[in-house]
Design a protein around this motif. Structure first.
Motif, PDB file in Angstrom:
ATOM      1  N   ARG A 219       0.836  -1.193   0.000  1.00 47.49           N
ATOM      2  CA  ARG A 219       0.000   0.000   0.000  1.00 47.49           C
ATOM      3  C   ARG A 219       0.875   1.250   0.000  1.00 47.49           C
ATOM      4  O   ARG A 219       1.863   1.325   0.719  1.00 47.49           O
ATOM      5  CB  ARG A 219      -0.896   0.001   1.234  1.00 47.49           C
ATOM      6  CG  ARG A 219      -1.812  -1.214   1.340  1.00 47.49           C
ATOM      7  CD  ARG A 219      -2.795  -1.281   0.188  1.00 47.49           C
ATOM      8  NE  ARG A 219      -3.762  -2.350   0.362  1.00 47.49           N
ATOM      9  CZ  ARG A 219      -4.732  -2.643  -0.498  1.00 47.49           C
ATOM     10  NH1 ARG A 219      -4.834  -1.932  -1.617  1.00 47.49           N
ATOM     11  NH2 ARG A 219      -5.566  -3.633  -0.258  1.00 47.49           N
TER      12      ARG A 219
ATOM     13  N   VAL B 211       1.994   4.730   1.045  1.00 47.24           N
ATOM     14  CA  VAL B 211       1.876   5.551   2.247  1.00 47.24           C
ATOM     15  C   VAL B 211       2.561   6.892   2.011  1.00 47.24           C
ATOM     16  O   VAL B 211       3.702   6.935   1.538  1.00 47.24           O
ATOM     17  CB  VAL B 211       2.518   4.851   3.467  1.00 47.24           C
ATOM     18  CG1 VAL B 211       2.401   5.748   4.706  1.00 47.24           C
ATOM     19  CG2 VAL B 211       1.878   3.493   3.725  1.00 47.24           C
ATOM     20  N   HIS B 212       1.860   7.950   2.331  1.00 43.87           N
ATOM     21  CA  HIS B 212       2.485   9.259   2.388  1.00 43.87           C
ATOM     22  C   HIS B 212       2.809   9.561   3.858  1.00 43.87           C
ATOM     23  O   HIS B 212       1.912   9.531   4.711  1.00 43.87           O
ATOM     24  CB  HIS B 212       1.562  10.340   1.821  1.00 43.87           C
ATOM     25  CG  HIS B 212       1.651  10.485   0.337  1.00 43.87           C
ATOM     26  ND1 HIS B 212       1.623  11.702  -0.312  1.00 43.87           N
ATOM     27  CD2 HIS B 212       1.783   9.552  -0.641  1.00 43.87           C
ATOM     28  CE1 HIS B 212       1.726  11.529  -1.611  1.00 43.87           C
ATOM     29  NE2 HIS B 212       1.823  10.218  -1.841  1.00 43.87           N
TER      30      HIS B 212
ATOM     31  N   PHE C  34       6.709   4.404  -0.147  1.00 39.36           N
ATOM     32  CA  PHE C  34       6.257   5.551   0.625  1.00 39.36           C
ATOM     33  C   PHE C  34       6.854   6.818   0.054  1.00 39.36           C
ATOM     34  O   PHE C  34       7.873   6.796  -0.633  1.00 39.36           O
ATOM     35  CB  PHE C  34       6.602   5.409   2.119  1.00 39.36           C
ATOM     36  CG  PHE C  34       8.067   5.533   2.451  1.00 39.36           C
ATOM     37  CD1 PHE C  34       8.653   6.775   2.661  1.00 39.36           C
ATOM     38  CD2 PHE C  34       8.856   4.399   2.584  1.00 39.36           C
ATOM     39  CE1 PHE C  34       9.990   6.889   2.982  1.00 39.36           C
ATOM     40  CE2 PHE C  34      10.206   4.501   2.899  1.00 39.36           C
ATOM     41  CZ  PHE C  34      10.775   5.745   3.098  1.00 39.36           C
TER      42      PHE C  34
ATOM     43  N   ALA D 160      -2.824   7.945  -2.430  1.00 39.90           N
ATOM     44  CA  ALA D 160      -2.246   7.228  -1.295  1.00 39.90           C
ATOM     45  C   ALA D 160      -3.313   6.382  -0.614  1.00 39.90           C
ATOM     46  O   ALA D 160      -4.478   6.779  -0.506  1.00 39.90           O
ATOM     47  CB  ALA D 160      -1.630   8.206  -0.303  1.00 39.90           C
TER      48      ALA D 160
ATOM     49  N   TYR E 161      -2.701   5.221   2.547  1.00 37.08           N
ATOM     50  CA  TYR E 161      -2.584   5.620   3.950  1.00 37.08           C
ATOM     51  C   TYR E 161      -1.783   6.911   4.051  1.00 37.08           C
ATOM     52  O   TYR E 161      -0.953   7.216   3.187  1.00 37.08           O
ATOM     53  CB  TYR E 161      -1.861   4.546   4.772  1.00 37.08           C
ATOM     54  CG  TYR E 161      -2.625   3.255   4.931  1.00 37.08           C
ATOM     55  CD1 TYR E 161      -3.603   3.122   5.916  1.00 37.08           C
ATOM     56  CD2 TYR E 161      -2.364   2.160   4.108  1.00 37.08           C
ATOM     57  CE1 TYR E 161      -4.303   1.938   6.063  1.00 37.08           C
ATOM     58  CE2 TYR E 161      -3.054   0.974   4.250  1.00 37.08           C
ATOM     59  CZ  TYR E 161      -4.029   0.870   5.235  1.00 37.08           C
ATOM     60  OH  TYR E 161      -4.718  -0.311   5.386  1.00 37.08           O
TER      61      TYR E 161
ATOM     62  N   TRP F  86       0.643   8.591   7.040  1.00 37.95           N
ATOM     63  CA  TRP F  86       1.247   8.421   8.364  1.00 37.95           C
ATOM     64  C   TRP F  86       1.706   9.784   8.861  1.00 37.95           C
ATOM     65  O   TRP F  86       2.619  10.381   8.303  1.00 37.95           O
ATOM     66  CB  TRP F  86       2.429   7.461   8.284  1.00 37.95           C
ATOM     67  CG  TRP F  86       3.067   7.150   9.623  1.00 37.95           C
ATOM     68  CD1 TRP F  86       2.474   7.239  10.858  1.00 37.95           C
ATOM     69  CD2 TRP F  86       4.406   6.687   9.855  1.00 37.95           C
ATOM     70  NE1 TRP F  86       3.362   6.860  11.845  1.00 37.95           N
ATOM     71  CE2 TRP F  86       4.558   6.519  11.254  1.00 37.95           C
ATOM     72  CE3 TRP F  86       5.479   6.405   9.005  1.00 37.95           C
ATOM     73  CZ2 TRP F  86       5.751   6.077  11.827  1.00 37.95           C
ATOM     74  CZ3 TRP F  86       6.669   5.959   9.571  1.00 37.95           C
ATOM     75  CH2 TRP F  86       6.791   5.791  10.969  1.00 37.95           C
TER      76      TRP F  86
ATOM     77  N   LEU G  73       6.614   1.565  10.478  1.00 38.40           N
ATOM     78  CA  LEU G  73       5.569   1.779   9.480  1.00 38.40           C
ATOM     79  C   LEU G  73       4.983   0.459   9.007  1.00 38.40           C
ATOM     80  O   LEU G  73       3.759   0.325   8.867  1.00 38.40           O
ATOM     81  CB  LEU G  73       6.114   2.578   8.304  1.00 38.40           C
ATOM     82  CG  LEU G  73       5.141   2.812   7.139  1.00 38.40           C
ATOM     83  CD1 LEU G  73       3.856   3.467   7.607  1.00 38.40           C
ATOM     84  CD2 LEU G  73       5.807   3.654   6.054  1.00 38.40           C
TER      85      LEU G  73
ATOM     86  N   VAL H 219       0.918  -0.575   9.075  1.00 33.70           N
ATOM     87  CA  VAL H 219       0.145  -0.978   7.899  1.00 33.70           C
ATOM     88  C   VAL H 219      -0.393  -2.390   8.071  1.00 33.70           C
ATOM     89  O   VAL H 219      -1.535  -2.687   7.697  1.00 33.70           O
ATOM     90  CB  VAL H 219       0.998  -0.854   6.627  1.00 33.70           C
ATOM     91  CG1 VAL H 219       0.245  -1.408   5.416  1.00 33.70           C
ATOM     92  CG2 VAL H 219       1.389   0.602   6.378  1.00 33.70           C
TER      93      VAL H 219
ATOM     94  N   LEU I  31      -1.364   6.521  11.895  1.00 31.58           N
ATOM     95  CA  LEU I  31      -1.599   6.057  10.526  1.00 31.58           C
ATOM     96  C   LEU I  31      -3.083   6.162  10.235  1.00 31.58           C
ATOM     97  O   LEU I  31      -3.908   5.568  10.935  1.00 31.58           O
ATOM     98  CB  LEU I  31      -1.132   4.614  10.351  1.00 31.58           C
ATOM     99  CG  LEU I  31      -1.264   4.078   8.923  1.00 31.58           C
ATOM    100  CD1 LEU I  31      -0.166   4.641   8.028  1.00 31.58           C
ATOM    101  CD2 LEU I  31      -1.237   2.539   8.910  1.00 31.58           C
TER     102      LEU I  31
ATOM    103  N   LYS J 285      -6.239   5.785   7.450  1.00 38.81           N
ATOM    104  CA  LYS J 285      -6.677   5.124   6.221  1.00 38.81           C
ATOM    105  C   LYS J 285      -7.349   6.155   5.319  1.00 38.81           C
ATOM    106  O   LYS J 285      -8.219   6.919   5.760  1.00 38.81           O
ATOM    107  CB  LYS J 285      -7.620   3.974   6.561  1.00 38.81           C
ATOM    108  CG  LYS J 285      -7.961   3.060   5.409  1.00 38.81           C
ATOM    109  CD  LYS J 285      -8.647   1.780   5.921  1.00 38.81           C
ATOM    110  CE  LYS J 285      -7.664   0.854   6.615  1.00 38.81           C
ATOM    111  NZ  LYS J 285      -8.287  -0.413   7.072  1.00 38.81           N
TER     112      LYS J 285
END
Length: 281
Positions: A3, A5-6, A33, A84, A86, A88, A101, A105, A164, A166
């Protein structure tokens, strides 16, 4: 499938702390990420230093200090537009373990209704001491939130120190309420998530070391003012009998400040209490 992630952190005239975090993020064992630093109107040389040392990150430069919620929202909107899965949020005075991280997730993926997942927050000066097990509970009559210290304790909110989120949950409930300039905005968002049926969770294997209040702690008036102002605003949004609870919190905190002869903080909480009634809710 991994997934996207930003990772979002805020910087306000504190590039040295931000450097420590960004070096730690380079060691993360997770992919893919994207790291985004929101510079909240710094007047020092933070931005050129960040660009030179960390060319791989994205920097959003804000002209003024938008506070915690406003600054993070700028990056969250960008993350959602970029697809994105997710976001964080991590404080710039935090230091995550390399697998922090991935652990977040993993927990989020196991529960489709996990809207926010928190880390185990450890004390940077006493590395084995748990300061917060993901988040905590609200004590409305006192005017403070209380951190949970271990599994099984009540969890009403996830602390923004390491949170984190969603993307689907954010699209459902909205972003941070920017009327909270500092403090309680993570609690407000957590309550709104729960009201919409989203779950809060803690990833026990996600470890983040943190130094408390490295920026706002330097200004005791500012810190006390915003804690009280945001508490009153939170009560107005979420609590029954908001006025009696807010008055009780004001009296109890005033007695505490008087007992310690902290007149600066005493003036701040009264000013913050009055200011907390001004925004429309």
């Amino acid at each position: 499938m991994s997934r996207l992630v930003h990772i979002v952190t805020l910087n306000w005239q504190n590039w040295r702390e931000t450097f420590v975090l960004l070096h730690a993020l380079r060691e993360l064992r997770y992919d893919p990420f994207q790291t985004v630093v929101v510079d909240n109107g710094s007047k020092d040389d933070s931005v050129p230093r960040l660009r030179e040392t960390f060319p791989e990150i994205s920097i959003l430069e804000e002209k003024t200090n938008l506070g915690f919620g406003g600054g993070n929202n700028a990056a969250i909107r960008r993350a959602l537009d970029a697809g994105a899965d997710y976001v964080w949020l991590i404080n710039n005075d935090a230091n995550p373990a390399p697998d922090a991280l991935a652990a977040l997730v993993d927990v989020a993926e196991r529960d489709p209704r996990a809207g926010a997942v928190g880390s185990v927050i450890l004390n940077r000066d006493r590395p084995e001491q748990v300061d917060a097990w993901g988040g905590g509970t609200v004590v409305p009559w006192v005017g403070y939130a209380r951190f949970s210290r271990g599994p099984g304790e009540p969890l009403q909110y996830i602390t923004g120190t390491s949170m984190l989120l969603k993307a689907a949950a954010l699209r459902d409930v909205g972003l941070f309420d920017e009327r909270f300039f500092l403090y309680w905005e993570d609690t407000d968002l957590s309550f709104r998530l729960r009201q919409k049926g989203w779950n809060l969770a803690v990833a026990k294997s996600s470890r983040v070391w943190h130094t408390m209040s490295t920026t706002t702690g330097k200004d005791p008036y500012n810190r006390a003012y915003h804690i009280m102002r945001s508490h009153v605003l939170f009560l107005r949004k979420h609590a029954a009998a908001a006025l009696p609870k807010a008055l009780t919190a004001l009296v109890l905190q005033s007695l505490g400040k008087l007992r310690h002869a902290n007149l600066v903080a005493l003036r701040a909480i009264w000013a913050g209490w009055l200011a907390g009634w001004k925004p429309a809710v």
